[in-house]
Design a protein around this motif. Structure first.
Motif, PDB file in Angstrom:
ATOM      1  N   ASP A 245     -87.923  25.931 -28.316  1.00 33.98           N
ATOM      2  CA  ASP A 245     -88.285  27.245 -27.796  1.00 33.98           C
ATOM      3  C   ASP A 245     -88.695  28.230 -28.885  1.00 33.98           C
ATOM      4  OD1 ASP A 245     -87.775  26.439 -25.174  1.00 33.98           O
ATOM      5  OD2 ASP A 245     -85.646  26.912 -25.378  1.00 33.98           O
ATOM      6  N   ILE A 246     -88.565  27.804 -30.151  1.00 34.40           N
ATOM      7  CA  ILE A 246     -88.968  28.673 -31.253  1.00 34.40           C
ATOM      8  C   ILE A 246     -90.490  28.631 -31.344  1.00 34.40           C
ATOM      9  CG2 ILE A 246     -88.869  29.076 -33.735  1.00 34.40           C
ATOM     10  CD1 ILE A 246     -86.084  27.773 -33.675  1.00 34.40           C
ATOM     11  N   SER A 247     -91.085  29.786 -31.147  1.00 36.34           N
ATOM     12  CA  SER A 247     -92.545  29.854 -31.180  1.00 36.34           C
ATOM     13  C   SER A 247     -92.971  31.294 -31.439  1.00 36.34           C
ATOM     14  CB  SER A 247     -93.125  29.388 -29.845  1.00 36.34           C
ATOM     15  OG  SER A 247     -92.838  30.344 -28.838  1.00 36.34           O
ATOM     16  N   PHE A 248     -94.266  31.443 -31.593  1.00 33.48           N
ATOM     17  CA  PHE A 248     -94.811  32.776 -31.764  1.00 33.48           C
ATOM     18  C   PHE A 248     -94.580  33.616 -30.509  1.00 33.48           C
ATOM     19  CE2 PHE A 248     -98.148  35.976 -32.406  1.00 33.48           C
ATOM     20  CZ  PHE A 248     -97.800  36.374 -33.684  1.00 33.48           C
ATOM     21  N   ASN A 249     -94.453  32.970 -29.370  1.00 33.54           N
ATOM     22  CA  ASN A 249     -94.184  33.694 -28.127  1.00 33.54           C
ATOM     23  C   ASN A 249     -92.843  34.421 -28.191  1.00 33.54           C
ATOM     24  OD1 ASN A 249     -96.595  33.033 -26.867  1.00 33.54           O
ATOM     25  ND2 ASN A 249     -95.761  31.153 -25.987  1.00 33.54           N
ATOM     26  N   LEU A 250     -91.869  33.825 -28.866  1.00 35.29           N
ATOM     27  CA  LEU A 250     -90.566  34.473 -29.024  1.00 35.29           C
ATOM     28  C   LEU A 250     -90.724  35.747 -29.860  1.00 35.29           C
ATOM     29  CD1 LEU A 250     -87.486  34.533 -28.648  1.00 35.29           C
ATOM     30  CD2 LEU A 250     -87.315  33.087 -30.693  1.00 35.29           C
ATOM     31  N   ILE A 251     -91.483  35.655 -30.946  1.00 37.90           N
ATOM     32  CA  ILE A 251     -91.741  36.829 -31.787  1.00 37.90           C
ATOM     33  C   ILE A 251     -92.454  37.903 -30.973  1.00 37.90           C
ATOM     34  CG2 ILE A 251     -93.034  37.677 -33.798  1.00 37.90           C
ATOM     35  CD1 ILE A 251     -92.503  34.877 -35.050  1.00 37.90           C
ATOM     36  N   ARG A 252     -93.449  37.505 -30.207  1.00 39.07           N
ATOM     37  CA  ARG A 252     -94.204  38.450 -29.369  1.00 39.07           C
ATOM     38  C   ARG A 252     -93.270  39.133 -28.358  1.00 39.07           C
ATOM     39  NH1 ARG A 252     -97.982  35.191 -28.026  1.00 39.07           N
ATOM     40  NH2 ARG A 252     -99.420  35.815 -29.652  1.00 39.07           N
ATOM     41  N   LYS A 253     -92.379  38.358 -27.745  1.00 38.20           N
ATOM     42  CA  LYS A 253     -91.444  38.900 -26.751  1.00 38.20           C
ATOM     43  C   LYS A 253     -90.520  39.942 -27.392  1.00 38.20           C
ATOM     44  CE  LYS A 253     -87.556  37.510 -23.851  1.00 38.20           C
ATOM     45  NZ  LYS A 253     -86.685  36.393 -23.470  1.00 38.20           N
ATOM     46  N   ILE A 254     -89.960  39.598 -28.543  1.00 39.01           N
ATOM     47  CA  ILE A 254     -89.050  40.525 -29.230  1.00 39.01           C
ATOM     48  C   ILE A 254     -89.805  41.781 -29.667  1.00 39.01           C
ATOM     49  CG2 ILE A 254     -87.605  40.831 -31.285  1.00 39.01           C
ATOM     50  CD1 ILE A 254     -86.849  37.818 -30.954  1.00 39.01           C
ATOM     51  N   ALA A 255     -91.016  41.620 -30.191  1.00 37.22           N
ATOM     52  CA  ALA A 255     -91.823  42.771 -30.609  1.00 37.22           C
ATOM     53  C   ALA A 255     -92.079  43.707 -29.432  1.00 37.22           C
ATOM     54  CB  ALA A 255     -93.140  42.291 -31.216  1.00 37.22           C
ATOM     55  N   THR A 256     -92.358  43.144 -28.276  1.00 39.92           N
ATOM     56  CA  THR A 256     -92.617  43.951 -27.087  1.00 39.92           C
ATOM     57  C   THR A 256     -91.354  44.681 -26.638  1.00 39.92           C
ATOM     58  OG1 THR A 256     -94.361  42.444 -26.375  1.00 39.92           O
ATOM     59  CG2 THR A 256     -93.400  43.867 -24.681  1.00 39.92           C
ATOM     60  N   ILE A 257     -90.245  43.991 -26.616  1.00 47.59           N
ATOM     61  CA  ILE A 257     -88.978  44.602 -26.179  1.00 47.59           C
ATOM     62  C   ILE A 257     -88.608  45.788 -27.067  1.00 47.59           C
ATOM     63  CG2 ILE A 257     -86.467  44.226 -26.064  1.00 47.59           C
ATOM     64  CD1 ILE A 257     -87.122  41.316 -25.180  1.00 47.59           C
ATOM     65  N   PHE A 258     -88.783  45.634 -28.385  1.00 46.16           N
ATOM     66  CA  PHE A 258     -88.338  46.664 -29.329  1.00 46.16           C
ATOM     67  C   PHE A 258     -89.447  47.625 -29.750  1.00 46.16           C
ATOM     68  CE2 PHE A 258     -85.075  43.485 -29.517  1.00 46.16           C
ATOM     69  CZ  PHE A 258     -83.913  44.229 -29.618  1.00 46.16           C
ATOM     70  N   ARG A 259     -90.673  47.409 -29.225  1.00 44.47           N
ATOM     71  CA  ARG A 259     -91.812  48.271 -29.523  1.00 44.47           C
ATOM     72  C   ARG A 259     -92.075  48.380 -31.024  1.00 44.47           C
ATOM     73  NH1 ARG A 259     -90.763  53.617 -27.400  1.00 44.47           N
ATOM     74  NH2 ARG A 259     -88.595  53.146 -27.723  1.00 44.47           N
ATOM     75  N   VAL A 260     -92.171  47.208 -31.644  1.00 49.89           N
ATOM     76  CA  VAL A 260     -92.489  47.131 -33.064  1.00 49.89           C
ATOM     77  C   VAL A 260     -93.629  46.136 -33.267  1.00 49.89           C
ATOM     78  CG1 VAL A 260     -90.170  47.772 -33.835  1.00 49.89           C
ATOM     79  CG2 VAL A 260     -90.719  45.383 -33.492  1.00 49.89           C
ATOM     80  N   SER A 261     -94.177  46.116 -34.447  1.00 48.09           N
ATOM     81  CA  SER A 261     -95.307  45.227 -34.721  1.00 48.09           C
ATOM     82  C   SER A 261     -94.854  43.771 -34.805  1.00 48.09           C
ATOM     83  CB  SER A 261     -95.966  45.615 -36.048  1.00 48.09           C
ATOM     84  OG  SER A 261     -95.123  45.289 -37.124  1.00 48.09           O
ATOM     85  N   LEU A 262     -95.815  42.890 -34.614  1.00 46.07           N
ATOM     86  CA  LEU A 262     -95.535  41.455 -34.760  1.00 46.07           C
ATOM     87  C   LEU A 262     -95.110  41.145 -36.197  1.00 46.07           C
ATOM     88  CD1 LEU A 262     -98.522  39.978 -32.738  1.00 46.07           C
ATOM     89  CD2 LEU A 262     -96.123  40.030 -32.051  1.00 46.07           C
ATOM     90  N   THR A 263     -95.716  41.811 -37.152  1.00 46.35           N
ATOM     91  CA  THR A 263     -95.376  41.576 -38.558  1.00 46.35           C
ATOM     92  C   THR A 263     -93.922  41.927 -38.842  1.00 46.35           C
ATOM     93  OG1 THR A 263     -97.657  42.026 -39.212  1.00 46.35           O
ATOM     94  CG2 THR A 263     -95.977  42.147 -40.951  1.00 46.35           C
TER      95      THR A 263
ATOM     96  N   THR B 201     -79.694  44.035 -35.711  1.00 43.28           N
ATOM     97  CA  THR B 201     -79.239  42.644 -35.740  1.00 43.28           C
ATOM     98  C   THR B 201     -78.427  42.293 -34.502  1.00 43.28           C
ATOM     99  OG1 THR B 201     -79.234  42.660 -38.154  1.00 43.28           O
ATOM    100  CG2 THR B 201     -77.900  40.972 -37.065  1.00 43.28           C
ATOM    101  N   LYS B 202     -77.541  43.196 -34.090  1.00 46.79           N
ATOM    102  CA  LYS B 202     -76.671  42.874 -32.955  1.00 46.79           C
ATOM    103  C   LYS B 202     -77.431  42.739 -31.642  1.00 46.79           C
ATOM    104  CE  LYS B 202     -74.930  47.592 -32.151  1.00 46.79           C
ATOM    105  NZ  LYS B 202     -73.687  48.373 -32.175  1.00 46.79           N
ATOM    106  N   PHE B 203     -78.656  43.276 -31.564  1.00 44.02           N
ATOM    107  CA  PHE B 203     -79.479  43.118 -30.362  1.00 44.02           C
ATOM    108  C   PHE B 203     -80.471  41.965 -30.492  1.00 44.02           C
ATOM    109  CE2 PHE B 203     -79.255  48.035 -29.822  1.00 44.02           C
ATOM    110  CZ  PHE B 203     -77.936  47.943 -29.422  1.00 44.02           C
ATOM    111  N   VAL B 204     -80.966  41.750 -31.710  1.00 41.54           N
ATOM    112  CA  VAL B 204     -81.997  40.740 -31.927  1.00 41.54           C
ATOM    113  C   VAL B 204     -81.414  39.338 -32.047  1.00 41.54           C
ATOM    114  CG1 VAL B 204     -83.823  39.970 -33.494  1.00 41.54           C
ATOM    115  CG2 VAL B 204     -83.590  42.397 -32.955  1.00 41.54           C
ATOM    116  N   SER B 205     -80.274  39.209 -32.712  1.00 41.66           N
ATOM    117  CA  SER B 205     -79.692  37.868 -32.929  1.00 41.66           C
ATOM    118  C   SER B 205     -79.508  37.066 -31.649  1.00 41.66           C
ATOM    119  CB  SER B 205     -78.362  37.977 -33.681  1.00 41.66           C
ATOM    120  OG  SER B 205     -78.610  38.328 -35.007  1.00 41.66           O
ATOM    121  N   PRO B 206     -78.962  37.661 -30.587  1.00 42.40           N
ATOM    122  CA  PRO B 206     -78.812  36.874 -29.354  1.00 42.40           C
ATOM    123  C   PRO B 206     -80.148  36.380 -28.786  1.00 42.40           C
ATOM    124  CG  PRO B 206     -77.477  38.859 -29.225  1.00 42.40           C
ATOM    125  CD  PRO B 206     -78.336  38.982 -30.453  1.00 42.40           C
ATOM    126  N   LEU B 207     -81.206  37.149 -28.986  1.00 48.88           N
ATOM    127  CA  LEU B 207     -82.522  36.739 -28.499  1.00 48.88           C
ATOM    128  C   LEU B 207     -83.087  35.571 -29.306  1.00 48.88           C
ATOM    129  CD1 LEU B 207     -84.121  40.261 -27.948  1.00 48.88           C
ATOM    130  CD2 LEU B 207     -83.176  38.732 -26.209  1.00 48.88           C
TER     131      LEU B 207
END
Length: 161
Positions: free
Chosen positions: A138-156, A125-131
């Motif tokens: 700016d809220i979009s699927f692109n934001l989810i994709r960016k966070i998933a890539t940064i943290f190496r987790v699935s889009l789901t 939470t402390k890393f994801v919340s600021p993102l």
């Protein structure tokens, strides 16, 4: 199971993040964390299971299905099984989690607790919340994709988080 059990699962992950001095996503090295906690992670053949946990006291082995090709899915499976271990779900010598178990996000079961633990460990939470602190346009699927890539987790997992 109650909300308290779910909150405890998230708290245990946060404690691990702090204990190992993790300050950025690339520091979340699951196999190293598991090893430091007394858990070996191996890949091998599993029938009808994404992962399994075999534990004995304060030691355990997590086996990840070697047929899984998605590295992000493997990471979640490791974190999920580590959650079972840390949260003391080792009622039996062996705990096997199916793909369905790894997709159980609601209710309060041990599976949900393990998923909550995994989500907080992989997407603290402390890393994801600021993102996520963005303006509405700016809220979009692109934001989810960016966070998933940064943290190496699935889009789901990212979208649920």
């Amino acid at each position: 199971m109650s909300n308290l059990a779910i909150r405890k699962a998230a708290l245990e992950s946060s404690r691990i993040i702090d204990r190992f001095g993790i300050t950025k996503p690339e520091d979340i090295r699951l196999k190293d964390i598991a090893f430091a906690l007394g858990v070996d992670v191996i890949e091998g053949r599993l029938e009808a299971a994404a992962a399994s946990l075999v534990s004995c006291g304060d030691k355990a082995i997590i086996r990840i299905n070697n047929k899984e090709t998605d590295p992000n899915r493997k990471r979640f499976s490791i974190a999920h099984e580590l959650g079972h271990f840390v949260l003391g779900h080792g009622h039996k010598l062996q705990k096997v989690c199916s793909t369905h178990d790894l997709n159980t996000w609601y209710g309060g079961s041990e599976e949900m607790q393990a998923n909550t633990f995994a989500a907080e460990l992989l997407l603290p939470t402390k890393f994801v919340s600021p993102l996520c602190d963005v303006d509405a346009p700016d809220i979009s699927f692109n934001l989810i994709r960016k966070i998933a890539t940064i943290f190496r987790v699935s889009l789901t997992a990212t979208a649920i988080r």
